[in-house]
Design an enzyme around this catalytic site. Structure first.
Site, PDB file in Angstrom:
ATOM      1  N   HIS A  53       0.889  -1.125  -0.069  1.00 11.97           N
ATOM      2  CA  HIS A  53       0.176   0.142  -0.024  1.00 11.97           C
ATOM      3  C   HIS A  53       0.968   1.199  -0.064  1.00 11.97           C
ATOM      4  CE1 HIS A  53      -4.051  -2.122   1.687  1.00 11.97           C
ATOM      5  NE2 HIS A  53      -3.308  -2.857   0.853  1.00 11.97           N
ATOM      6  N   GLU A  55       1.026   3.927   1.974  1.00 14.83           N
ATOM      7  CA  GLU A  55       1.648   4.164   3.376  1.00 14.83           C
ATOM      8  C   GLU A  55       2.834   3.131   3.359  1.00 14.83           C
ATOM      9  OE1 GLU A  55      -2.704   5.215   3.518  1.00 14.83           O
ATOM     10  OE2 GLU A  55      -1.505   3.640   2.870  1.00 14.83           O
ATOM     11  N   CYS A  83      -5.815   2.295   5.933  1.00 13.86           N
ATOM     12  CA  CYS A  83      -6.489   0.883   6.227  1.00 13.86           C
ATOM     13  C   CYS A  83      -5.935   0.362   7.585  1.00 13.86           C
ATOM     14  CB  CYS A  83      -6.330   0.052   5.092  1.00 13.86           C
ATOM     15  SG  CYS A  83      -4.515  -0.821   5.041  1.00 13.86           S
ATOM     16  N   CYS A  86      -2.211  -0.532   7.455  1.00 14.40           N
ATOM     17  CA  CYS A  86      -1.084   0.733   7.275  1.00 14.40           C
ATOM     18  C   CYS A  86      -1.386   1.525   8.570  1.00 14.40           C
ATOM     19  CB  CYS A  86      -1.525   1.779   6.060  1.00 14.40           C
ATOM     20  SG  CYS A  86      -1.515   0.885   4.434  1.00 14.40           S
TER      21      CYS A  86
END
Length: 156
Positions: A53, A55, A83, A86
């Site tokens: 992801h 992040e 999320c 993260c």
């Protein structure tokens, strides 16, 4: 640079990554003392890595550049509310401030719905959708006991 400029950079990373076919429309920057020290965009589908992801990739980049695993003096700007994975990584990295553009509800509206995970976390293990079973605790504890005796460990 201003907070708006940092967020615009995160949004640009989201756009550029999406247009390049790297993954979903998510971007992130890690900032320290007014300078971007980490950049990331979603690379899940291009790397076949479900943890890639924006992040996560930005945190990995910042940690590599700064040669540290703690980012306690940094801020994180992300194009979307993090999320659960993260958010956990942000906590582990000790980043004390998050700024985000889109909400997780905005993400759900375009097919990125992590609300299921948020609802799973508080459930008892036996009620979660993923089966979780404990095995060999006593054997596993031996390594934990060894950690308590290790004199050259790096605490984190």
């Amino acid at each position: 640079m201003s907070q708006d400029q940092f967020m615009r950079e995160a949004i640009k990373l989201a756009e550029d990554g999406m247009q390049a076919g790297h993954g979903g429309p998510f971007g992130c920057v890690v900032v320290r003392a007014g300078q971007v020290v980490g950049r990331g965009s979603n690379r899940v589908t291009s790397t076949n890595d479900p943890t890639a992801h924006a992040e996560m990739t930005a945190i990995r980049d910042a940690c590599a550049r700064l040669v540290t695993y703690q980012l306690a003096d940094c801020e994180l700007y992300t194009s979307c509310e993090p999320c659960p994975m993260c958010l956990s990584a942000i906590y582990w990295a000790r980043i004390p401030q998050i700024y985000f553009a889109n909400t997780r509800q905005d993400a759900a509206e375009i097919g990125f719905d992590d609300d299921f995970i948020y609802r799973q976390i508080p459930l008892p293990l036996e009620k979660r959708a993923i089966k979780i079973n404990q095995l060999l605790r006593e054997e596993g504890l031996a390594t934990f006991k060894g950690w308590t005796k290790k004199t050259d460990k790096v605490r984190y």
